[in-house]
Design a protein around this motif. Sequence first.
Motif, short mmCIF file in Angstrom:
data_model
loop_
_atom_site.label_atom_id
_atom_site.label_comp_id
_atom_site.label_asym_id
_atom_site.label_seq_id
_atom_site.Cartn_x
_atom_site.Cartn_y
_atom_site.Cartn_z
N VAL A 180 5.12 -2.21 5.31
CA VAL A 180 4.14 -1.45 6.09
C VAL A 180 3.76 -2.25 7.33
O VAL A 180 4.15 -3.40 7.51
CB VAL A 180 2.87 -1.15 5.25
N PRO A 211 0.81 -1.22 0.00
CA PRO A 211 0.00 0.00 0.00
C PRO A 211 0.84 1.27 0.00
O PRO A 211 1.87 1.36 0.68
CB PRO A 211 -0.81 -0.12 1.29
N GLY A 212 0.41 2.24 -0.79
CA GLY A 212 1.08 3.52 -0.82
C GLY A 212 2.43 3.52 -1.50
O GLY A 212 3.17 4.51 -1.42
N GLY A 213 2.77 2.41 -2.14
CA GLY A 213 4.08 2.33 -2.79
C GLY A 213 5.21 2.10 -1.82
O GLY A 213 6.39 2.16 -2.22
N ALA A 214 4.91 1.81 -0.55
CA ALA A 214 5.97 1.55 0.43
C ALA A 214 6.61 0.20 0.17
O ALA A 214 6.06 -0.66 -0.52
CB ALA A 214 5.39 1.59 1.84
N GLY A 229 -0.20 5.05 9.71
CA GLY A 229 -0.13 5.23 8.27
C GLY A 229 1.24 5.46 7.72
O GLY A 229 1.41 5.68 6.51
N PRO A 231 5.11 4.37 6.61
CA PRO A 231 5.76 3.14 6.15
C PRO A 231 6.84 2.68 7.12
O PRO A 231 7.47 3.51 7.80
CB PRO A 231 6.37 3.55 4.81
#
Length: 387
Positions: free
Chosen positions: A371, A365-368, A383, A385
């Motif tokens: 997580v 998620p989120g390009g991390a 929220g 990373p």
Amino acid sequence: MMWRNTLVAALGLGLAMAAGGAAQACDLAAPDAAKAGPGCARAWMDHNLRLNDLMTVGTHNSYKQAISDPIMALLKARAPDRWQALDYSHPSLTEQLNDGARALELDLVYDPQGGRFAHPAGMKLTGQAVSPDYEAAMARPGFKVMHVQDLDFRSSCPVFIDCLRAIRAWSQAHPGHAPILITMNTNDEPSLVPGGVAELPFDTAAYDALDAEIAQVFARGELITPDQVRGDYRTLREAVLKQGWPTLGQARGKILFALDEEGRHIDAYRGGRSSLQGRLLFVNTDEASPDAAYLTLNEPSDRPRIAAAVKAGFLVRTRADADTVEARANTVTRRDAALTSGAQYVSTDYPHPDPRLSSYQVRAPGGAVTVCNPQRAPERCAGLPVE
């Protein structure tokens, strides 16, 4: 500065650098990472999270390169319902690690004398010559890395110890990385090609040699091993359920290996040990076994079991896709279920889309890169990373 921050986190000192450059105390008892103080999120996570509180994405059959065109044409003609499952590939292990993969998979064959797999029958059958470099690599004694001997044998690192050295070199150059899981299948099947070579059996002696090859490359302090996790507990399972895995700070920059097998292979690796004493690999077993710590649960139907296992404290690897099915249909149902299942390591053949097929891909998620685990109080990371 990176080495200093890594050292601070590893030692659990709870310090952070303020804007002016001075060290300030972090509130490691804060309820979440965002409330630990400016610049303190990483220190808070390293202190409060454990290895099994993470979630990251890695690759399936990470070594695999594309099958040559002549052999693929042969497969299409003789196995029209199966060839698509083999039609994928990956870049080098180093490139994948640079791209954020924190789980890799290597399929091994046993070759103690060397040369057993130097002349794939599929090459002869399709009139192709084996390159001198490949023949020389295969001549070296030791484990080799390939998917299916004689047919799907092309690998970015065909010699296992070279794969290990590439992983270690990357890890040494990136000391703050999230812990990397290396899963391994140990193949000992007959050839599918007339005139091909059968794989040698994986018995306890073969697994002793496997541990020895890993130990040639990695020092014990660079690994997370069953002995380290078990500590003073009677069994590995008891340690995982009562004490838990190492903290994130203790696990950063380290590698853990798992044997993704069943039945006779697991028994052979145990070699009579009740809880993997002295072994370097965790094993895929059931939740009730004395050496239970790691589970491979790949199927969509496994989701309730994944959630229960993760809640109990086990480490789980699952798959977001298989046999190119999801990428060809561009369907994300299985992917999204895997990413929310709680499995700490989610494996894919598509960290990037294959433009021949669709836009399908799998990322955290989120390009991390890593997580907070979605089933283990993810609000603690606020929220942010992990890596």
